[in-house]
Design a protein around this motif. Structure first.
Motif, PDB file in Angstrom:
ATOM      1  N   ARG A 260      27.832  23.706  83.137  1.00 50.00           N
ATOM      2  CA  ARG A 260      29.033  23.015  83.394  1.00 50.00           C
ATOM      3  C   ARG A 260      30.261  23.769  82.929  1.00 50.00           C
ATOM      4  O   ARG A 260      31.330  23.660  83.817  1.00 50.00           O
TER       5      ARG A 260
ATOM      6  N   HIS B 155      17.898  30.830  82.092  1.00 49.12           N
ATOM      7  CA  HIS B 155      18.209  30.391  80.962  1.00 49.12           C
ATOM      8  C   HIS B 155      19.433  29.904  80.737  1.00 49.12           C
ATOM      9  O   HIS B 155      19.922  29.851  79.508  1.00 49.12           O
ATOM     10  N   LEU B 156      20.240  29.330  81.598  1.00 49.81           N
ATOM     11  CA  LEU B 156      21.442  28.744  81.792  1.00 49.81           C
ATOM     12  C   LEU B 156      21.229  26.994  81.240  1.00 49.81           C
ATOM     13  O   LEU B 156      20.526  26.426  81.890  1.00 49.81           O
ATOM     14  N   THR B 157      21.961  26.840  80.407  1.00 54.09           N
ATOM     15  CA  THR B 157      21.878  25.416  79.700  1.00 54.09           C
ATOM     16  C   THR B 157      22.859  24.380  80.729  1.00 54.09           C
ATOM     17  O   THR B 157      23.736  24.898  81.356  1.00 54.09           O
ATOM     18  N   ALA B 158      22.547  23.016  80.401  1.00 51.44           N
ATOM     19  CA  ALA B 158      23.362  22.158  81.054  1.00 51.44           C
ATOM     20  C   ALA B 158      24.884  22.338  80.761  1.00 51.44           C
ATOM     21  O   ALA B 158      25.820  22.397  81.452  1.00 51.44           O
ATOM     22  N   ASP B 159      24.940  22.604  79.437  1.00 50.13           N
ATOM     23  CA  ASP B 159      26.488  22.923  78.897  1.00 50.13           C
ATOM     24  C   ASP B 159      26.930  24.008  79.528  1.00 50.13           C
ATOM     25  O   ASP B 159      28.071  24.062  79.970  1.00 50.13           O
ATOM     26  N   GLU B 160      26.228  25.195  79.718  1.00 52.12           N
ATOM     27  CA  GLU B 160      26.782  26.650  80.127  1.00 52.12           C
ATOM     28  C   GLU B 160      27.047  26.335  81.749  1.00 52.12           C
ATOM     29  O   GLU B 160      27.925  26.795  82.110  1.00 52.12           O
TER      30      GLU B 160
ATOM     31  N   ARG C 117      20.726  36.512  83.689  1.00 55.70           N
ATOM     32  CA  ARG C 117      21.736  35.628  82.932  1.00 55.70           C
ATOM     33  C   ARG C 117      23.109  36.243  83.076  1.00 55.70           C
ATOM     34  O   ARG C 117      23.761  35.288  83.858  1.00 55.70           O
TER      35      ARG C 117
ATOM     36  N   ALA D 112      19.399  29.172  88.021  1.00 59.58           N
ATOM     37  CA  ALA D 112      19.725  28.655  86.373  1.00 59.58           C
ATOM     38  C   ALA D 112      18.780  28.629  85.616  1.00 59.58           C
ATOM     39  O   ALA D 112      18.676  28.978  84.436  1.00 59.58           O
ATOM     40  N   GLU D 113      17.774  28.039  85.852  1.00 59.57           N
ATOM     41  CA  GLU D 113      16.501  28.097  84.996  1.00 59.57           C
ATOM     42  C   GLU D 113      15.955  29.369  84.421  1.00 59.57           C
ATOM     43  O   GLU D 113      15.633  29.337  83.497  1.00 59.57           O
TER      44      GLU D 113
ATOM     45  N   CYS E  35      29.924  27.462  73.807  1.00 60.96           N
ATOM     46  CA  CYS E  35      28.508  28.031  74.287  1.00 60.96           C
ATOM     47  C   CYS E  35      28.147  29.170  74.368  1.00 60.96           C
ATOM     48  O   CYS E  35      26.943  29.462  74.689  1.00 60.96           O
ATOM     49  N   TRP E  36      29.206  30.355  74.998  1.00 59.82           N
ATOM     50  CA  TRP E  36      28.940  31.522  75.284  1.00 59.82           C
ATOM     51  C   TRP E  36      28.885  32.335  73.915  1.00 59.82           C
ATOM     52  O   TRP E  36      29.559  32.366  72.897  1.00 59.82           O
TER      53      TRP E  36
END
Length: 179
Positions: free
Chosen positions: A97, A90-95, A59, A86-87, A108-109
Protein backbone atom coordinates in the motif's frame (compact mmCIF):
# COMPACT_ATOMS: atom_id res chain seq x y z
CA UNK A 1 -8.24 -3.53 -25.78
CA UNK A 2 -4.91 -1.85 -26.35
CA UNK A 3 -4.65 1.15 -28.67
CA UNK A 4 -2.21 -0.93 -30.74
CA UNK A 5 -3.46 -4.43 -31.45
CA UNK A 6 -1.61 -7.25 -29.68
CA UNK A 7 -0.38 -10.40 -31.37
CA UNK A 8 -2.95 -13.16 -31.22
CA UNK A 9 -2.16 -16.88 -31.05
CA UNK A 10 -0.85 -18.87 -32.70
CA UNK A 11 2.40 -16.95 -32.28
CA UNK A 12 5.37 -17.34 -34.62
CA UNK A 13 7.69 -20.04 -33.23
CA UNK A 14 10.47 -17.61 -32.27
CA UNK A 15 8.04 -15.27 -30.47
CA UNK A 16 6.33 -18.22 -28.73
CA UNK A 17 9.73 -19.41 -27.48
CA UNK A 18 10.54 -15.91 -26.19
CA UNK A 19 7.17 -15.70 -24.44
CA UNK A 20 7.78 -19.11 -22.84
CA UNK A 21 11.21 -18.00 -21.56
CA UNK A 22 9.83 -14.75 -20.13
CA UNK A 23 6.53 -16.08 -18.79
CA UNK A 24 7.69 -19.59 -17.84
CA UNK A 25 4.68 -21.20 -19.48
CA UNK A 26 2.02 -18.68 -18.36
CA UNK A 27 0.10 -16.78 -21.04
CA UNK A 28 2.01 -13.71 -22.24
CA UNK A 29 1.08 -10.33 -20.83
CA UNK A 30 -0.80 -7.90 -23.06
CA UNK A 31 2.20 -5.53 -23.00
CA UNK A 32 4.46 -8.29 -24.34
CA UNK A 33 1.92 -9.23 -27.03
CA UNK A 34 1.70 -5.61 -28.22
CA UNK A 35 5.47 -5.08 -28.23
CA UNK A 36 6.22 -8.43 -29.91
CA UNK A 37 4.12 -7.41 -32.90
CA UNK A 38 6.72 -4.76 -33.73
CA UNK A 39 10.15 -6.31 -34.22
CA UNK A 40 12.36 -3.29 -33.48
CA UNK A 41 10.34 -2.24 -30.43
CA UNK A 42 10.32 -5.83 -29.11
CA UNK A 43 14.10 -6.21 -29.46
CA UNK A 44 14.75 -2.87 -27.75
CA UNK A 45 12.21 -3.59 -25.02
CA UNK A 46 13.68 -7.00 -24.22
CA UNK A 47 17.19 -5.51 -24.27
CA UNK A 48 16.26 -3.23 -21.37
CA UNK A 49 15.06 -6.04 -19.15
CA UNK A 50 16.34 -5.90 -15.59
CA UNK A 51 14.53 -8.88 -14.07
CA UNK A 52 17.61 -11.07 -13.96
CA UNK A 53 19.66 -11.70 -10.82
CA UNK A 54 21.21 -8.27 -10.54
CA UNK A 55 23.05 -6.60 -7.69
CA UNK A 56 19.87 -5.73 -5.75
CA UNK A 57 17.85 -8.10 -3.62
CA UNK A 58 14.48 -9.12 -5.05
CA UNK A 59 12.85 -7.04 -2.31
CA UNK A 60 14.78 -3.87 -3.17
CA UNK A 61 14.22 -4.40 -6.89
CA UNK A 62 10.48 -4.75 -6.40
CA UNK A 63 10.28 -1.72 -4.10
CA UNK A 64 11.93 0.36 -6.84
CA UNK A 65 9.68 -1.03 -9.58
CA UNK A 66 6.45 -0.75 -7.60
CA UNK A 67 7.20 2.79 -6.44
CA UNK A 68 8.22 3.90 -9.95
CA UNK A 69 5.05 2.46 -11.45
CA UNK A 70 2.91 3.99 -8.71
CA UNK A 71 4.47 7.44 -9.18
CA UNK A 72 3.64 7.15 -12.89
CA UNK A 73 0.07 6.00 -12.14
CA UNK A 74 0.72 2.76 -13.99
CA UNK A 75 -1.67 0.39 -12.30
CA UNK A 76 -1.12 -2.14 -15.10
CA UNK A 77 2.58 -2.78 -14.39
CA UNK A 78 2.31 -2.17 -10.65
CA UNK A 79 -0.40 -4.83 -10.45
CA UNK A 80 1.60 -7.32 -12.52
CA UNK A 81 4.64 -6.92 -10.24
CA UNK A 82 2.70 -7.03 -6.99
CA UNK A 83 0.95 -10.19 -8.11
CA UNK A 84 4.05 -11.90 -9.48
CA UNK A 85 6.72 -10.87 -6.96
CA UNK A 86 5.40 -9.28 -3.75
CA UNK A 87 5.14 -12.55 -1.83
CA UNK A 88 8.62 -13.75 -2.84
CA UNK A 89 9.99 -10.27 -2.03
CA UNK A 90 8.39 -10.47 1.44
CA UNK A 91 6.43 -7.27 0.94
CA UNK A 92 3.62 -6.89 3.47
CA UNK A 93 0.19 -5.49 2.69
CA UNK A 94 1.19 -2.23 4.44
CA UNK A 95 4.37 -1.99 2.37
CA UNK A 96 2.52 -2.70 -0.87
CA UNK A 97 0.00 0.00 0.00
CA UNK A 98 2.83 2.41 0.91
CA UNK A 99 4.36 2.09 -2.56
CA UNK A 100 1.24 3.86 -3.81
CA UNK A 101 -0.13 5.85 -0.87
CA UNK A 102 2.94 6.42 1.34
CA UNK A 103 6.13 8.39 1.12
CA UNK A 104 9.79 7.60 1.68
CA UNK A 105 9.48 8.15 5.42
CA UNK A 106 6.51 5.84 5.95
CA UNK A 107 7.43 3.90 9.12
CA UNK A 108 6.99 0.45 7.58
CA UNK A 109 10.32 0.86 5.75
CA UNK A 110 13.83 0.28 7.12
CA UNK A 111 16.32 3.16 6.94
CA UNK A 112 17.91 1.62 3.83
CA UNK A 113 14.48 1.27 2.19
CA UNK A 114 13.63 4.86 3.10
CA UNK A 115 16.83 6.01 1.35
CA UNK A 116 15.90 3.81 -1.61
CA UNK A 117 12.40 5.27 -1.85
CA UNK A 118 13.69 8.84 -1.44
CA UNK A 119 16.02 8.20 -4.39
CA UNK A 120 13.19 6.77 -6.51
CA UNK A 121 11.03 9.79 -5.67
CA UNK A 122 13.85 12.23 -6.52
CA UNK A 123 14.61 10.51 -9.81
CA UNK A 124 10.93 10.63 -10.70
CA UNK A 125 10.57 14.33 -9.94
CA UNK A 126 13.86 15.71 -11.23
CA UNK A 127 15.66 12.90 -13.08
CA UNK A 128 18.62 13.38 -10.75
CA UNK A 129 19.86 12.91 -7.22
CA UNK A 130 21.17 15.74 -5.07
CA UNK A 131 24.50 15.22 -3.32
CA UNK A 132 22.64 14.55 -0.07
CA UNK A 133 20.28 12.02 -1.71
CA UNK A 134 23.21 10.25 -3.37
CA UNK A 135 25.14 10.16 -0.10
CA UNK A 136 22.11 8.81 1.78
CA UNK A 137 21.66 6.09 -0.83
CA UNK A 138 25.41 5.35 -0.78
CA UNK A 139 25.27 4.70 2.95
CA UNK A 140 23.28 1.52 2.17
CA UNK A 141 24.08 0.58 -1.43
CA UNK A 142 27.29 0.17 -3.44
CA UNK A 143 27.99 1.64 -6.89
CA UNK A 144 26.64 -1.39 -8.80
CA UNK A 145 23.43 -1.28 -6.78
CA UNK A 146 23.03 2.48 -7.25
CA UNK A 147 23.42 2.11 -11.02
CA UNK A 148 20.82 -0.69 -10.97
CA UNK A 149 18.40 1.53 -9.02
CA UNK A 150 18.78 4.33 -11.59
CA UNK A 151 18.37 1.88 -14.48
CA UNK A 152 15.25 0.36 -12.92
CA UNK A 153 13.69 3.79 -12.41
CA UNK A 154 14.33 4.75 -16.02
CA UNK A 155 13.22 1.44 -17.51
CA UNK A 156 10.02 1.23 -15.48
CA UNK A 157 9.18 4.84 -16.26
CA UNK A 158 9.39 3.78 -19.91
CA UNK A 159 7.26 0.69 -19.20
CA UNK A 160 4.75 2.93 -17.40
CA UNK A 161 4.61 5.29 -20.39
CA UNK A 162 4.02 2.35 -22.72
CA UNK A 163 1.28 0.75 -20.63
CA UNK A 164 -0.46 4.06 -19.91
CA UNK A 165 -0.23 5.50 -23.43
CA UNK A 166 -1.37 2.22 -24.98
CA UNK A 167 -4.28 2.18 -22.51
CA UNK A 168 -3.60 -1.47 -21.74
CA UNK A 169 -6.44 -3.22 -19.94
CA UNK A 170 -5.44 -4.46 -16.50
CA UNK A 171 -4.31 -8.09 -16.50
CA UNK A 172 -6.92 -10.49 -15.14
CA UNK A 173 -6.12 -11.41 -11.55
CA UNK A 174 -3.45 -8.73 -11.16
CA UNK A 175 -3.45 -6.53 -8.06
CA UNK A 176 -5.18 -3.17 -8.15
CA UNK A 177 -4.08 0.11 -6.58
CA UNK A 178 -5.27 0.40 -2.97
CA UNK A 179 -8.20 2.75 -2.37
Amino acid sequence: MSRIAPLEPPYPAEIAAQFDRIMRGAPPLMLFRVMAGHARAWVKFRGGSLLDRGPLSLRDREIVINRTCALNWCEYEWGVHVTAFAEAAHLTADEIRATVRGDADTPCWSSAEQALLAAVDALHVGATLSAAEFERLGAHYDADQILEIILLCGFYRTVSCLANALDLPLEPGAARFPA
